[in-house]
Design a protein around this motif. Structure first.
Motif: not given
Length: 204
Positions: A79-91
């Motif tokens: 439930r953290d949009e910033d963490a999910v965005t970081l995972l799906f886009n970069d990591k």
């Protein structure tokens, strides 16, 4: 009945457990490595690896709507949009060539002071990480399993000189006579007969 429903409850309610794993997963995605208890680290491993699998599947989709669906499924768990965005886009690029085992757990020696809980580190394993190699063939003999090593004779050192052989001279043989070899009772009877035999008259 609770068949096939076993998981680490972590001593809290269902809602509390979901929120706890969500926060741990967001922290792991953001920092790459976190320190927590061993029980929480083991519960977090399957949780976060399923999210990484969704990110890899979304990266392989050609339709944007399919990738968006997988991202929303991940947002239900983390439930953290910033963490999910970081995972799906970069990591997610770090796990493209890795088929599984995205996390690694290290046990820490000291226990927590407050409740003596076992501490551990959990971190991401990148695709270029070679991992650990086992030493030897992995097969142990029966004596090695029992804690013993197979006994082998020591190898002979060719440089060492062999000890000189000393031949012992044979001991002198004791003289033996027929009388000593004969039966003692027969020898006594022969002596008695010789003494009883009359001497011949002396002719003068």
């Amino acid at each position: 009945m609770r068949h096939l429903k076993h998981h680490a409850s972590l001593g809290v309610t269902r809602e509390h457990r979901r929120a706890m794993l969500s926060n741990l997963a967001a922290a792991l995605i953001t920092h790459g490595r976190i320190q927590t208890t061993l029980a929480k680290a083991r519960a977090l491993r399957p949780f976060i690896e399923k999210i990484i699998t969704k990110a890899k599947r979304a990266a392989g989709k050609t339709e944007p709507r399919d990738a968006l669906h997988l991202r929303r499924l991940a947002l239900r768990r983390v439930r953290d949009e910033d963490a999910v965005t970081l995972l799906f886009n970069d990591k997610v690029k770090e796990f493209t060539s890795r088929s599984g085992g995205y996390t690694r757990i290290y046990k820490l020696g000291p226990q927590r002071v407050s409740d003596a809980a076992e501490l551990a580190l959990i971190e991401f394993v990148k695709a270029d990480d070679p991992g650990y190699k086992k030493s030897g063939s992995g097969k142990r003999t029966r004596s090695a399993k029992r804690g013993r090593t197979p006994s082998s004779p020591p190898a002979a050192d060719p440089s060492a000189e062999a000890p000189a052989k000393v031949e012992a001279s044979p001991a002198p043989a004791e003289p033996t006579s027929a009388a000593t070899k004969a039966d003692p009772s027969a020898e006594a009877s022969a002596k008695a007969e010789a003494s009883a035999k009359p001497e011949p008259p002396n002719e003068s």
